[in-house]
Design a protein around this motif. Structure first.
Motif, PDB file in Angstrom:
ATOM      1  N   GLY A   1       0.987  -1.212  -0.138  1.00 46.12           N
ATOM      2  CA  GLY A   1      -0.121  -0.017   0.182  1.00 46.12           C
ATOM      3  C   GLY A   1       1.071   1.361  -0.023  1.00 46.12           C
ATOM      4  O   GLY A   1       0.723   2.197  -0.030  1.00 46.12           O
ATOM      5  N   TRP A   2       2.065   1.145  -0.920  1.00 43.04           N
ATOM      6  CA  TRP A   2       3.449   2.461  -0.264  1.00 43.04           C
ATOM      7  C   TRP A   2       2.724   3.597  -2.031  1.00 43.04           C
ATOM      8  O   TRP A   2       2.018   2.901  -2.532  1.00 43.04           O
ATOM      9  N   GLU A   3       2.916   4.358  -1.731  1.00 37.49           N
ATOM     10  CA  GLU A   3       3.279   5.140  -2.570  1.00 37.49           C
ATOM     11  C   GLU A   3       3.996   5.031  -3.414  1.00 37.49           C
ATOM     12  O   GLU A   3       4.849   4.687  -3.190  1.00 37.49           O
ATOM     13  N   LYS A   4       3.554   5.437  -4.359  1.00 37.84           N
ATOM     14  CA  LYS A   4       4.380   5.398  -5.845  1.00 37.84           C
ATOM     15  C   LYS A   4       5.720   5.663  -5.702  1.00 37.84           C
ATOM     16  O   LYS A   4       7.053   5.213  -5.670  1.00 37.84           O
ATOM     17  N   SER A   5       6.409   7.404  -4.892  1.00 36.49           N
ATOM     18  CA  SER A   5       6.981   7.836  -4.806  1.00 36.49           C
ATOM     19  C   SER A   5       8.444   6.918  -4.020  1.00 36.49           C
ATOM     20  O   SER A   5       9.705   6.874  -3.932  1.00 36.49           O
ATOM     21  N   ARG A   6       7.454   6.795  -2.689  1.00 36.43           N
ATOM     22  CA  ARG A   6       8.157   5.716  -1.601  1.00 36.43           C
ATOM     23  C   ARG A   6       8.883   4.727  -1.613  1.00 36.43           C
ATOM     24  O   ARG A   6       9.816   4.406  -1.798  1.00 36.43           O
ATOM     25  N   ALA A   7       7.684   3.785  -2.425  1.00 39.11           N
ATOM     26  CA  ALA A   7       7.849   2.232  -3.569  1.00 39.11           C
ATOM     27  C   ALA A   7       9.625   2.464  -4.140  1.00 39.11           C
ATOM     28  O   ALA A   7      10.560   1.982  -3.780  1.00 39.11           O
ATOM     29  N   SER A   8       9.181   3.879  -5.417  1.00 35.74           N
ATOM     30  CA  SER A   8      10.602   4.206  -5.970  1.00 35.74           C
ATOM     31  C   SER A   8      11.824   4.545  -5.026  1.00 35.74           C
ATOM     32  O   SER A   8      13.409   4.294  -5.504  1.00 35.74           O
ATOM     33  N   ARG A   9      12.071   5.848  -4.466  1.00 39.72           N
ATOM     34  CA  ARG A   9      12.673   5.936  -3.072  1.00 39.72           C
ATOM     35  C   ARG A   9      13.595   5.189  -2.860  1.00 39.72           C
ATOM     36  O   ARG A   9      14.744   4.451  -2.301  1.00 39.72           O
ATOM     37  N   VAL A  10      12.658   3.626  -2.119  1.00 38.81           N
ATOM     38  CA  VAL A  10      13.034   2.656  -1.296  1.00 38.81           C
ATOM     39  C   VAL A  10      14.084   1.821  -1.922  1.00 38.81           C
ATOM     40  O   VAL A  10      15.171   1.042  -1.885  1.00 38.81           O
ATOM     41  N   LEU A  11      13.350   1.369  -3.070  1.00 37.28           N
ATOM     42  CA  LEU A  11      14.141   0.736  -4.354  1.00 37.28           C
ATOM     43  C   LEU A  11      15.703   1.160  -4.676  1.00 37.28           C
ATOM     44  O   LEU A  11      16.542   0.652  -4.875  1.00 37.28           O
ATOM     45  N   ASP A  12      15.001   2.210  -5.521  1.00 34.69           N
ATOM     46  CA  ASP A  12      16.364   2.925  -5.730  1.00 34.69           C
ATOM     47  C   ASP A  12      18.034   3.058  -4.395  1.00 34.69           C
ATOM     48  O   ASP A  12      18.836   2.555  -5.053  1.00 34.69           O
ATOM     49  N   ASN A  13      17.150   3.548  -2.853  1.00 34.74           N
ATOM     50  CA  ASN A  13      18.772   3.235  -2.347  1.00 34.74           C
ATOM     51  C   ASN A  13      18.899   1.959  -2.204  1.00 34.74           C
ATOM     52  O   ASN A  13      19.913   1.663  -1.501  1.00 34.74           O
ATOM     53  N   LEU A  14      18.286   0.723  -2.006  1.00 31.78           N
ATOM     54  CA  LEU A  14      18.447  -0.502  -1.649  1.00 31.78           C
ATOM     55  C   LEU A  14      19.568  -0.864  -2.932  1.00 31.78           C
ATOM     56  O   LEU A  14      20.785  -1.552  -2.741  1.00 31.78           O
ATOM     57  N   VAL A  15      19.134  -0.142  -4.317  1.00 31.91           N
ATOM     58  CA  VAL A  15      20.332  -0.499  -5.368  1.00 31.91           C
ATOM     59  C   VAL A  15      21.417   0.092  -4.855  1.00 31.91           C
ATOM     60  O   VAL A  15      22.237  -0.920  -5.205  1.00 31.91           O
ATOM     61  N   LYS A  16      21.423   1.250  -4.523  1.00 28.59           N
ATOM     62  CA  LYS A  16      22.875   2.097  -4.524  1.00 28.59           C
ATOM     63  C   LYS A  16      23.275   1.674  -3.334  1.00 28.59           C
ATOM     64  O   LYS A  16      24.486   1.613  -3.747  1.00 28.59           O
ATOM     65  N   GLU A  17      23.039   0.885  -2.677  1.00 23.80           N
ATOM     66  CA  GLU A  17      24.075   0.119  -1.362  1.00 23.80           C
ATOM     67  C   GLU A  17      23.925  -1.272  -1.661  1.00 23.80           C
ATOM     68  O   GLU A  17      25.420  -1.472  -1.035  1.00 23.80           O
ATOM     69  N   GLY A  18      23.904  -1.838  -3.127  1.00 26.50           N
ATOM     70  CA  GLY A  18      24.263  -2.984  -3.397  1.00 26.50           C
ATOM     71  C   GLY A  18      23.639  -4.232  -2.866  1.00 26.50           C
ATOM     72  O   GLY A  18      24.285  -5.087  -3.012  1.00 26.50           O
ATOM     73  N   ILE A  19      22.572  -3.821  -2.110  1.00 27.93           N
ATOM     74  CA  ILE A  19      21.917  -4.940  -1.130  1.00 27.93           C
ATOM     75  C   ILE A  19      20.861  -5.549  -2.972  1.00 27.93           C
ATOM     76  O   ILE A  19      20.778  -6.983  -3.209  1.00 27.93           O
ATOM     77  N   PHE A  20      20.398  -4.626  -3.583  1.00 29.26           N
ATOM     78  CA  PHE A  20      19.208  -5.227  -4.817  1.00 29.26           C
ATOM     79  C   PHE A  20      20.203  -4.437  -6.237  1.00 29.26           C
ATOM     80  O   PHE A  20      20.867  -3.903  -5.697  1.00 29.26           O
ATOM     81  N   TRP A  21      19.547  -5.360  -7.183  1.00 24.85           N
ATOM     82  CA  TRP A  21      20.663  -5.020  -8.184  1.00 24.85           C
ATOM     83  C   TRP A  21      19.411  -5.371  -9.220  1.00 24.85           C
ATOM     84  O   TRP A  21      18.239  -6.079  -9.190  1.00 24.85           O
ATOM     85  N   ILE A  22      19.879  -4.734 -10.632  1.00 26.03           N
ATOM     86  CA  ILE A  22      18.365  -4.980 -11.448  1.00 26.03           C
ATOM     87  C   ILE A  22      18.761  -5.863 -12.631  1.00 26.03           C
ATOM     88  O   ILE A  22      19.879  -5.843 -12.789  1.00 26.03           O
ATOM     89  N   ASP A  23      17.499  -6.671 -12.410  1.00 23.77           N
ATOM     90  CA  ASP A  23      17.933  -7.817 -13.651  1.00 23.77           C
ATOM     91  C   ASP A  23      17.565  -7.617 -14.726  1.00 23.77           C
ATOM     92  O   ASP A  23      16.808  -6.400 -15.523  1.00 23.77           O
ATOM     93  N   THR A  24      18.678  -7.322 -15.951  1.00 19.49           N
ATOM     94  CA  THR A  24      18.356  -5.864 -17.178  1.00 19.49           C
ATOM     95  C   THR A  24      17.924  -7.536 -18.404  1.00 19.49           C
ATOM     96  O   THR A  24      17.417  -7.438 -19.428  1.00 19.49           O
ATOM     97  N   GLN A  25      18.334  -8.996 -17.412  1.00 24.53           N
ATOM     98  CA  GLN A  25      18.106  -9.913 -18.959  1.00 24.53           C
ATOM     99  C   GLN A  25      17.051 -10.526 -18.195  1.00 24.53           C
ATOM    100  O   GLN A  25      15.920 -11.663 -18.939  1.00 24.53           O
TER     101      GLN A  25
END
Length: 160
Positions: free
Chosen positions: A133-157
């Motif tokens: 039930g998160w707002e789009k901005s919150r979801a985007s910010r959290v995922l961006d931070n997780l990627v920036k921290e190296g905890i998550f990766w973006i699957d380009t495949q």
């Protein structure tokens, strides 16, 4: 006192004194092995490794003839490394124990996303919006931070 009763408090095996008093370097040697595994896998896992996976890797490193180690031994060894700084910690995420080997603060949003992703192995912004039930901005910010921290990766495949 130790010499009187014939106990070497610096012996590297886990025994009575290392269990009860924390003497001996069993836990310090185990701590070095924990650090070696965590540092060598940091590129793959962003500094977060499940406790059971860490235990398996350490057991492989130690060999078949080494003294058996338990989850408790790993947790206690990590506790003995606390005076060295805030780099190592054991986190509980859902029903799993995860060893954190990089100094970072996992806030409530990060932990919530980790719980969500633990079964599927992946998450997208829409999952956070629909399931949490998160707002789009919150979801985007959290995922961006997780990627920036190296905890998550973006699957380009991915096909999706």
């Amino acid at each position: 006192m130790c010499a009187t009763i014939g106990v070497d408090p610096l012996a590297s095996n886990k025994g009575f004194w290392s269990e009860v008093m924390g003497f001996g370097d069993f836990y310090y040697e185990l701590g070095v092995q924990i650090a070696q595994v965590c540092i060598s896998t940091r590129e793959q896992n962003g500094g977060l490794i499940e406790l059971m996976e860490l235990k398996r890797k350490i057991e492989l490193m130690r060999g078949k003839n080494a003294q058996e180690i338990s989850e408790y031994d790993i947790i206690r060894s990590i506790g003995s490394m606390k005076p060295l700084g805030n780099g190592f910690d054991v986190l509980v995420v859902g029903d799993r124990k995860i060893v954190q080997s990089v100094p970072r603060e996992l806030n409530l949003d990060f932990s919530t996303v980790l719980v969500l992703v633990k079964d599927t192995g992946s998450v997208i912004e829409d999952d956070l919006i629909q399931k949490l039930g998160w707002e789009k901005s919150r979801a985007s910010r959290v995922l961006d931070n997780l990627v920036k921290e190296g905890i998550f990766w973006i699957d380009t495949q991915s096909e999706t």
